[in-house]
Design an enzyme around this catalytic site. Structure first.
Site, short mmCIF file in Angstrom:
data_model
loop_
_atom_site.label_atom_id
_atom_site.label_comp_id
_atom_site.label_asym_id
_atom_site.label_seq_id
_atom_site.Cartn_x
_atom_site.Cartn_y
_atom_site.Cartn_z
N CYS A 1 0.81 -1.22 0.00
CA CYS A 1 0.00 0.00 0.00
C CYS A 1 0.85 1.27 0.00
CB CYS A 1 -0.92 0.00 1.22
SG CYS A 1 -1.92 1.49 1.36
N CYS B 1 -1.77 1.82 -2.74
CA CYS B 1 -2.73 2.90 -2.45
C CYS B 1 -2.12 4.29 -2.49
CB CYS B 1 -3.34 2.69 -1.06
SG CYS B 1 -3.56 1.00 -0.54
N LYS C 1 -0.59 5.38 -5.99
CA LYS C 1 -1.73 5.35 -6.92
C LYS C 1 -2.63 6.56 -6.73
CE LYS C 1 -5.24 3.73 -5.40
NZ LYS C 1 -5.68 2.35 -5.43
N TYR D 1 -9.13 -3.69 -10.63
CA TYR D 1 -9.14 -2.27 -10.23
C TYR D 1 -7.77 -1.66 -10.41
CZ TYR D 1 -7.13 -3.51 -5.64
OH TYR D 1 -6.30 -3.97 -4.64
N GLU E 1 -7.41 1.65 -12.66
CA GLU E 1 -6.88 2.84 -12.00
C GLU E 1 -5.64 3.35 -12.70
OE1 GLU E 1 -8.32 2.15 -7.36
OE2 GLU E 1 -6.41 1.33 -8.03
N HIS F 1 -26.46 20.86 0.84
CA HIS F 1 -26.57 21.33 -0.54
C HIS F 1 -25.59 22.47 -0.81
CE1 HIS F 1 -28.58 21.86 -4.36
NE2 HIS F 1 -28.63 23.17 -4.15
N GLU G 1 -25.66 14.32 -1.08
CA GLU G 1 -27.06 14.60 -0.75
C GLU G 1 -28.03 13.82 -1.62
OE1 GLU G 1 -28.81 18.44 -1.68
OE2 GLU G 1 -27.16 18.87 -3.08
#
Length: 549
Positions: free
Chosen positions: A111, A116, A119, A252, A256, A524, A529
């Site tokens: 990672c 991670c 990346k 993935y 990615e 908002h 939302e």
């Protein structure tokens, strides 16, 4: 000690409450470790912890360490440090076998070094390029030609990773954990051999072991793959811009990497054998792929490479890829500068001596089956992280599992790692966040007629002025109609999907229902939302396209 027969029994009970969070009796301690009450003491007996603590108290175990962790990734380090905090003598053995192209890295695991962290930073670099393009619509004026410098980005990212490597070493030192940069291999039930990069061997013993050796990228097993291809092990420290790139795979990792390379302005093609993002919701996966196709990423579907040849040497050089259709005799050739393999990962369990001590592994995958306490079939050997059979391969999962394992082993805890409703995000150009079940899995488990799926497109306000894609971002929840409309699947495709998903994951842990979502007032204008106002169900067949913000 009988509290009701002691003069200051009430005071002792108050102190016990303060230090153990338990006022009831019996309140059991073994060798200075708090066990809990009767039930937890029996649990410790059945798990073997009670016997272990009694043996430690006898002073005749004769081991060098209470715990040796094989693997210095996020999970292994989490477990080691927690055990040290609980007063145990701990060692971490970590050694990165160089990739076929010679790439290796420091402490911290996949990672931090090749996963991670780099990346996400390269993903951010690509997003900044998109922000530059959007900025003109917001009044920013600049005449200079904007270009991207791979070397500058790479150096900055590697500097950051280096600081994390150093921080991990410092943290281990501060907690008294012995760190040895050597390859660990079992030679006996309680003994490992540690071989450093010079080939020098040392031997260490321990009462308990944790296997946290992780995984490494898989190769195709064809002509030229290890000689000429790179993987995610190599990409983030690549000293030159990869140029025109063919990404092989639909994981993935593949999508990615393809996404940020295209975002940096490179010519990128993804060669896909079957489906995108296997294991993820397939409707969402196809939407991810469709967005990438609309934004400079080409896809070659139903093809697999059968040979890779070098046409020209150089940095990056030139390669020819011969690929065969999975549906017929058709063969094609692709010429590119770099081939990036992202076809899956293999567990690093086959050369650490597990067979010598009888630890069972899956013959094909090398994965280790464990019980719900992360214990293997050998009582003093545990495993966490990506090497586990049937568990999620995510860094935060390994960290949590490692920490809780140490607390069970040495702190009298009984808390187990919860592998249910774990959120995650795929950092493709348009991010995909999810928590809970895919629609396919939900139908398999509960049947379609027992589910209600609410969905809609949405248009982020930030995209409106910039003229970005309308009716592309997408939100979906899957509800169990016969469990109070409980949300069992959460999916979002849009900017900052990871940030949105994390908050809703907490709600799902608490048993989130559709009614509770409807009763929540949204912020908002935000992307999140949209989940407070979902009205259209898939079963209704109504239109979900949006016309306003």
């Amino acid at each position: 000690m009988e509290l009701d027969q002691t003069d200051d029994g009430a005071n002792i009970q108050d102190v016990l409450l303060e230090i153990t969070n338990q006022k009831t009796v019996p309140n059991v301690f073994v060798n200075k470790v708090h066990m809990g009450g009767c039930d937890r003491t029996f649990q410790a007996h059945h798990s073997g912890l009670l016997q272990q603590l009694l043996q430690e108290g006898s002073g005749f175990d004769g081991f060098d360490y209470d715990l040796i962790v094989l693997g210095g990734g996020s999970g292994g380090l989490s477990c080691a440090q927690e055990a040290a905090i609980l007063g145990k003598k701990v060692m971490v053995l970590d050694f990165v076998v160089p990739s076929p192209l010679g790439t290796s890295w420091g402490l911290g695991g996949t990672c931090v070094n090749v996963g991670c962290v780099p990346k996400k930073l390269m993903h951010q670099a690509a997003l900044l390029g998109q922000a530059l393009a959007d900025s003109r619509k917001f009044g920013w004026e600049y005449s200079q030609q904007v270009t991207h410098n791979w070397e500058t980005m790479r150096e900055a990212i590697q500097d950051h990773i280096g600081s994390l490597n150093w921080a991990y070493k410092l943290s281990l030192r501060e907690k008294g954990v012995a760190y040895v940069n050597a390859y660990g291999e079992f030679v006996d039930h309680h003994k490992v051999k540690a071989t450093n990069r010079k080939g020098q061997e040392s031997y260490y013993t321990a009462a308990n072991f944790v296997i946290a050796t992780g995984e490494r990228p898989r190769y195709l097993g064809i002509q030229g793959d290890k000689e000429y291809c790179i993987t995610s092990d190599d990409l983030f420290s690549l000293p030159y811009c990869p140029g025109k790139t063919l990404v092989v795979g639909a994981s993935y990792v593949a999508l990615e990497c393809a996404g940020f390379l295209a975002g940096l302005g490179l010519d990128v093609t993804v060669m896909v054998r079957s489906v995108l993002l296997r294991g993820f919701d397939q409707e969402m996966a196809e939407k991810v792929g469709a967005y990438m196709e609309q934004h400079r990423v080409k896809f070659l579907r139903k093809f697999v490479p059968v040979a890779i040849q070098q046409l020209e040497k150089g940095l990056p050089g030139k390669l020819k890829v011969v690929a065969k259709s999975t549906e017929g005799p058709e063969t094609i050739e692709e010429v590119c500068n770099t081939v990036l393999l992202a076809i899956g990962r293999d567990s690093c369990t086959k050369k650490i001596g597990l067979e010598k001590i009888g630890v069972k592994t899956d013959e094909k995958s090398g994965k280790i089956p464990v019980d719900d306490m992360e214990q293997t079939n050998v009582s003093h050997v545990y495993a966490i992280g990506d090497v586990l059979e049937g568990k999620l391969e995510l860094t935060p999962v390994a960290i949590q599992a490692g920490k809780l394992l140490a607390r069970r082993l040495f702190g009298g805890s009984s808390e187990k790692c919860d592998y249910i409703n774990v959120p995650t995000t795929v950092f493709t150009p348009l991010e995909y966040g999810c928590c809970g079940l895919s629609e396919e899995k939900a139908i398999e488990m509960f049947k379609k007629e027992n589910l209600e799926v609410y969905h809609t497109f949405f248009w982020p306000l930030e995209w409106t002025v910039a003229g970005r894609d309308h009716n592309t971002c997408y939100a979906k929840i899957i509800c169990n109609k016969f469990d109070n409309d409980r949300v069992i699947g959460f999916h979002i495709l849009g900017p900052n999907a990871g940030e949105v998903t994390q908050g809703f994951a907490v709600a799902m842990k608490c048993g989130l229902t559709k009614q509770q979502l409807d009763g929540t007032i949204g912020i908002h204008p935000t992307c999140g939302e949209v989940f407070t106002s979902l009205e259209i169900t898939k079963s209704s067949g109504l239109e979900i396209t949006q016309k306003g913000c």
